[in-house]
Enzyme design. Structure first.
Site: not given
Ligand code: PAF
Length: 282
Positions: A34, A37, A61, A150, A186
C-alpha cells in the site's frame, strides 16, 4: 525490475552495482503493498543509487493461530507498484529457499528484553521471527541502507538493536506512518475490515492524539492510559495493550523523559491493529 527467488541472482546484481561504486537501499516487505510501503521505496530511492525490495510472508513471525495462510498475496499488483516507486530488483523467495532445513532446525536471532514486551508478549516468538528473517535478508542483499515504517515502532527498535548489537554495517531508516484521511494507519490488515469497522478504527489515532495532549499537559501516565482504554473500548475495540514508554530506551516513563511513545494494539472484530505516536515533551 528484475524479480527473482534466487539468492545468488540477488548477490550477483548487488555485487555488480557495488563494483561500480554504487550504493544500495533495501526495503523488506511481506507484500500486499500500500502507499505506506511505496513511501518506504521512494525514501530508499532518495538515499541510494539502487533499491532492492523483498516480498516474503515469513512463517517464522506468525503464531499458530495467526493469519499466515490468509495473509493477502498480490504479487502482480505489487510488482507494478514497486516499478512505479523506483525499485529495480525484487527478491521473492519461497519458505524452502529461506528455511531449507525447516524452521525448527534454523539458527535464529533473538533480541533480548524488548522482544518480550507488548507485541512480543501478545505474540510470543514474533520478534525472534522478525529478527531472524531481517538478519537473513540483510546477509543476502548486503545493503548500505534499509528502510522500515515507524508504524511498527517496536519492530523498528528490535531491528536497530540487532544491527547495533551484531555490528552490521547498515544504516536503518525509520519512515513516518502513512495514514488514511481518517487517521487510520495504513496496514495490509486494514483490508480485513468492513467499511463500518474502518470508520470505527479511526478512534485509535484520535485517542493517541488526545493522550499526547494530556501528557504534554502533565497528566499522570496511569490516568492518561486508563481514560484512553475506556475510549478505545467504547469505540468497539477489544484492547490488547495500551502503554507508554521512553521512545529511545523503551523503558517505563519517568519524569526526566524528553520523548515518549504511546503504543497500542487492539482488535476490531478478528483484526488486530497496531498504532503508535511519539510525543516530544521537552
Ligand atoms: O514489517 C514487515 O512487513 C515484516 O515484519 C518484515 C520486516 C518484512 C519482516 O518479515
Amino acid at each position: 525490475m528484475i524479480t527473482t527467488e534466487s539468492i545468488s541472482a540477488i548477490r550477483k546484481q548487488v555485487l555488480a552495482w557495488r563494483l561500480k561504486g554504487e550504493t544500495v537501499a533495501f526495503v523488506p516487505t511481506m507484500g500486499n503493498l500500500h502507499l505506506g510501503h511505496l513511501t518506504l521505496v521512494r525514501e530508499a530511492k532518495s538515499r541510494a543509487d539502487h533499491v532492492v525490495a523483498s516480498i516474503f510472508v515469513n512463517p517464522m513471525q506468525f503464531g499458530q493461530n495467526e493469519d499466515l495462510d490468509a495473509y493477502p498475496r498480490t504479487l502482480s499488483d505489487d510488482q507494478s507498484a514497486l516499478v512505479e516507486a523506483g525499485a529495480e530488483l525484487l527478491f521473492t523467495p519461497t519458505p524452502s529457499i529461506i528455511y531449507p532445513k525447516g524452521m525448527e532446525a534454523q539458527t535464529f536471532v533473538e533480541v533480548p528484553l524488548i522482544s518480550d514486551q507488548l507485541c512480543g508478549e501478545s505474540r510470543p516468538g514474533h520478534f525472534r521471527g522478525v529478527a531472524t528473517i531481517v538478519c537473513k535478508l540483510f546477509n543476502i542483499v548486503q545493503p548500505d541502507i534499509a528502510v522500515f515504517g515507524q508504524k511498527d515502532f517496536q519492530q523498528l527498535l528490535v531491528i536497530k538493536t540487532m544491527v547495533e548489537d551484531l555490528s552490521m554495517p547498515i544504516e536503518i531508516i525509520g519512515v513516518e506512518t502513512i495514514r488514511e484521511d481518517s487517521g487510520l494507519a495504513m496496514s495490509s490488515r486494514n483490508g480485513y475490515l468492513t467499511a463500518a469497522q474502518k470508520q470505527q478504527a479511526a478512534v485509535l489515532k484520535q485517542t493517541l492524539d488526545k493522550m499526547a495532549i494530556e501528557l504534554r499537559a502533565g497528566i499522570q501516565t496511569d490516568e492518561v492510559i486508563s481514560t484512553a482504554k475506556q475510549a478505545i473500548s467504547a469505540a468497539g475495540f477489544d484492547n490488547d495493550y495500551l502503554d507508554i514508554r521512553n521512545a529511545k530506551t523503551f523503558s517505563k516513563p519517568s519524569s526526566s523523559d524528553a520523548e515518549l511513545v504511546i503504543l497500542v494494539a487492539a482488535y476490531m472484530g478478528a483484526t488486530r491493529l497496531i498504532d503508535n505516536l511519539v510525543v516530544k515533551l521537552k
